[in-house]
Design a protein around this motif. Structure first.
Motif, mmCIF file in Angstrom:
data_model
loop_
_atom_site.group_PDB
_atom_site.id
_atom_site.type_symbol
_atom_site.label_atom_id
_atom_site.label_comp_id
_atom_site.label_asym_id
_atom_site.label_seq_id
_atom_site.Cartn_x
_atom_site.Cartn_y
_atom_site.Cartn_z
ATOM 1 N N ILE A 77 -15.982 -37.108 -38.788
ATOM 2 C CA ILE A 77 -15.704 -35.023 -38.928
ATOM 3 C C ILE A 77 -16.739 -34.283 -38.498
ATOM 4 O O ILE A 77 -17.924 -33.867 -39.674
ATOM 5 N N GLY A 78 -16.476 -33.533 -37.544
ATOM 6 C CA GLY A 78 -17.543 -32.598 -37.995
ATOM 7 C C GLY A 78 -17.994 -32.835 -36.783
ATOM 8 O O GLY A 78 -19.033 -31.728 -35.726
ATOM 9 N N GLY A 79 -18.898 -33.609 -36.528
ATOM 10 C CA GLY A 79 -18.957 -33.700 -35.881
ATOM 11 C C GLY A 79 -20.413 -33.837 -36.202
ATOM 12 O O GLY A 79 -21.904 -34.107 -34.204
ATOM 13 N N GLU A 80 -20.839 -33.652 -37.008
ATOM 14 C CA GLU A 80 -22.183 -32.923 -37.319
ATOM 15 C C GLU A 80 -22.785 -34.454 -38.523
ATOM 16 O O GLU A 80 -22.514 -33.864 -39.843
ATOM 17 N N PRO A 81 -22.730 -35.491 -38.456
ATOM 18 C CA PRO A 81 -22.416 -36.815 -40.290
ATOM 19 C C PRO A 81 -23.806 -36.079 -41.539
ATOM 20 O O PRO A 81 -23.637 -36.303 -41.926
ATOM 21 N N ARG A 82 -24.876 -35.115 -40.772
ATOM 22 C CA ARG A 82 -25.871 -34.669 -41.982
ATOM 23 C C ARG A 82 -25.063 -33.763 -42.450
ATOM 24 O O ARG A 82 -25.248 -33.618 -43.615
ATOM 25 N N ARG A 83 -24.184 -32.615 -42.332
ATOM 26 C CA ARG A 83 -23.577 -31.473 -42.349
ATOM 27 C C ARG A 83 -22.075 -32.513 -43.337
ATOM 28 O O ARG A 83 -21.975 -31.429 -44.485
ATOM 29 N N ARG A 114 -9.477 -35.014 -29.354
ATOM 30 C CA ARG A 114 -7.744 -34.593 -29.534
ATOM 31 C C ARG A 114 -7.183 -36.036 -30.461
ATOM 32 O O ARG A 114 -7.449 -36.480 -30.193
ATOM 33 N N ILE A 115 -6.403 -35.136 -31.224
ATOM 34 C CA ILE A 115 -5.386 -35.970 -32.053
ATOM 35 C C ILE A 115 -4.576 -35.578 -31.504
ATOM 36 O O ILE A 115 -3.782 -34.834 -30.898
ATOM 37 N N HIS A 116 -3.201 -36.920 -31.131
ATOM 38 C CA HIS A 116 -1.879 -37.074 -30.547
ATOM 39 C C HIS A 116 -1.140 -37.566 -31.510
ATOM 40 O O HIS A 116 -1.272 -38.743 -32.175
ATOM 41 N N SER A 117 0.118 -36.924 -30.889
ATOM 42 C CA SER A 117 1.115 -37.981 -31.487
ATOM 43 C C SER A 117 1.809 -38.215 -30.744
ATOM 44 O O SER A 117 2.716 -38.395 -29.666
ATOM 45 N N GLY A 118 1.879 -39.951 -30.301
ATOM 46 C CA GLY A 118 2.395 -40.393 -28.681
ATOM 47 C C GLY A 118 1.332 -39.811 -27.733
ATOM 48 O O GLY A 118 0.405 -40.239 -27.716
ATOM 49 N N HIS A 119 2.011 -39.423 -26.901
ATOM 50 C CA HIS A 119 1.085 -39.241 -25.470
ATOM 51 C C HIS A 119 1.198 -37.479 -26.232
ATOM 52 O O HIS A 119 0.373 -37.120 -24.646
ATOM 53 N N ARG A 120 2.117 -36.780 -26.923
ATOM 54 C CA ARG A 120 1.350 -35.510 -26.335
ATOM 55 C C ARG A 120 -0.062 -34.647 -28.616
ATOM 56 O O ARG A 120 0.405 -35.393 -29.070
ATOM 57 N N PRO A 121 -0.335 -34.218 -27.383
ATOM 58 C CA PRO A 121 -1.386 -33.323 -28.111
ATOM 59 C C PRO A 121 -0.963 -32.685 -29.381
ATOM 60 O O PRO A 121 -0.311 -31.984 -29.122
ATOM 61 N N VAL A 122 -1.800 -32.779 -30.754
ATOM 62 C CA VAL A 122 -1.384 -32.076 -31.703
ATOM 63 C C VAL A 122 -2.072 -31.734 -32.052
ATOM 64 O O VAL A 122 -2.355 -30.851 -33.653
ATOM 65 N N SER A 123 -3.552 -31.197 -31.837
ATOM 66 C CA SER A 123 -5.076 -30.408 -31.964
ATOM 67 C C SER A 123 -5.163 -29.722 -30.859
ATOM 68 O O SER A 123 -5.020 -30.732 -29.605
ATOM 69 N N THR A 124 -6.634 -28.612 -31.297
ATOM 70 C CA THR A 124 -7.167 -28.220 -30.838
ATOM 71 C C THR A 124 -8.718 -30.027 -30.274
ATOM 72 O O THR A 124 -8.582 -30.872 -30.791
ATOM 73 N N VAL A 125 -9.144 -29.537 -29.262
ATOM 74 C CA VAL A 125 -10.525 -30.215 -29.240
ATOM 75 C C VAL A 125 -11.442 -29.998 -30.246
ATOM 76 O O VAL A 125 -11.551 -29.305 -30.627
ATOM 77 N N LEU A 126 -11.644 -31.377 -30.797
ATOM 78 C CA LEU A 126 -12.139 -31.526 -32.412
ATOM 79 C C LEU A 126 -13.865 -31.657 -31.775
ATOM 80 O O LEU A 126 -13.395 -32.579 -31.767
ATOM 81 N N PRO A 127 -15.263 -31.240 -32.674
ATOM 82 C CA PRO A 127 -15.877 -32.443 -32.299
ATOM 83 C C PRO A 127 -15.655 -33.908 -33.809
ATOM 84 O O PRO A 127 -15.412 -34.137 -33.964
ATOM 85 N N TRP A 128 -16.644 -34.765 -32.825
ATOM 86 C CA TRP A 128 -16.945 -35.908 -33.478
ATOM 87 C C TRP A 128 -17.830 -36.421 -33.403
ATOM 88 O O TRP A 128 -18.514 -36.234 -32.180
ATOM 89 N N ALA A 129 -18.191 -37.778 -34.719
ATOM 90 C CA ALA A 129 -19.565 -38.194 -34.054
ATOM 91 C C ALA A 129 -18.983 -40.190 -34.063
ATOM 92 O O ALA A 129 -18.236 -40.175 -35.351
ATOM 93 N N VAL A 130 -19.457 -40.899 -33.364
ATOM 94 C CA VAL A 130 -19.087 -42.356 -33.955
ATOM 95 C C VAL A 130 -21.056 -42.554 -34.030
ATOM 96 O O VAL A 130 -21.841 -42.853 -33.742
ATOM 97 N N VAL A 131 -20.902 -43.765 -35.283
ATOM 98 C CA VAL A 131 -22.448 -43.806 -35.826
ATOM 99 C C VAL A 131 -22.293 -45.164 -36.976
ATOM 100 O O VAL A 131 -21.100 -45.652 -37.244
#
Length: 166
Positions: A77-83, A114-131
């Motif tokens: 969430i937020g794309g910055e794990p330390r924050r 981007r969060i999708h509901s089925g094939h429909r985007p329901v959010s703006t593009v969000l920063p994310w991290a994979v850790v």
């Protein structure tokens, strides 16, 4: 993972509320938070408590949660794990617990999603991290946490328990 929860539990990025529902069923006072209003509605339909807001916004009962959860990759969430880890230290009670599900490999990546509901985007593009667990440990130490436990579930999911340092 549920057995490790103590006290009042805050599920950050609760999604459909399955953890909130399960913990409430075990007698915990638990609250889910999610930025997606549909997730909060789904959680409420399960009979569980949830509010629609970001972890970076003011939250109910800050400083009094016994356990916080970042499950299903929500360390991203937020794309910055330390924050995010710094923020959660403000939310939980001193020296209490944060349970984090990590990626299975040794990864520390930043992405835009981007969060999708089925094939429909329901959010703006969000920063994310994979850790992964090793990267989480590094971010945790830099953010005032210590690793209390690391384990892999029978289903192959990877978790780390962090305890806030004094």
């Amino acid at each position: 993972m549920l057995r490790r929860c103590t006290g009042r539990v805050l599920d950050i990025g609760c999604g459909a509320g399955r953890m909130v529902e399960a913990l409430a069923g075990r007698g915990h006072h638990v609250l889910g938070i999610d930025v997606c209003p549909a997730a909060v509605i789904t959680t409420a339909c399960r009979g569980a408590s949830a509010v629609s807001r970001s972890v970076f916004d003011p939250l109910p009962d800050e400083g009094r949660w016994g356990t916080a959860l970042l499950i299903d990759g929500n360390i991203g969430i937020g794309g910055e794990p330390r924050r995010l880890l710094h923020r959660i230290r403000e939310v939980i009670a001193p020296e209490d617990l944060l349970l984090v599900e990590t990626a299975s490999g040794e990864v520390d990546e930043r992405r835009r999603v981007r969060i999708h509901s089925g094939h429909r985007p329901v959010s703006t593009v969000l920063p994310w991290a994979v850790v992964g667990a090793t990267a989480l440990r590094r971010h945790a130490l830099a953010s005032g946490w210590t690793e209390a436990e690391r384990w892999t579930s029978a289903r192959g999911r990877h978790f780390v328990a962090l305890r806030a340092c004094r």
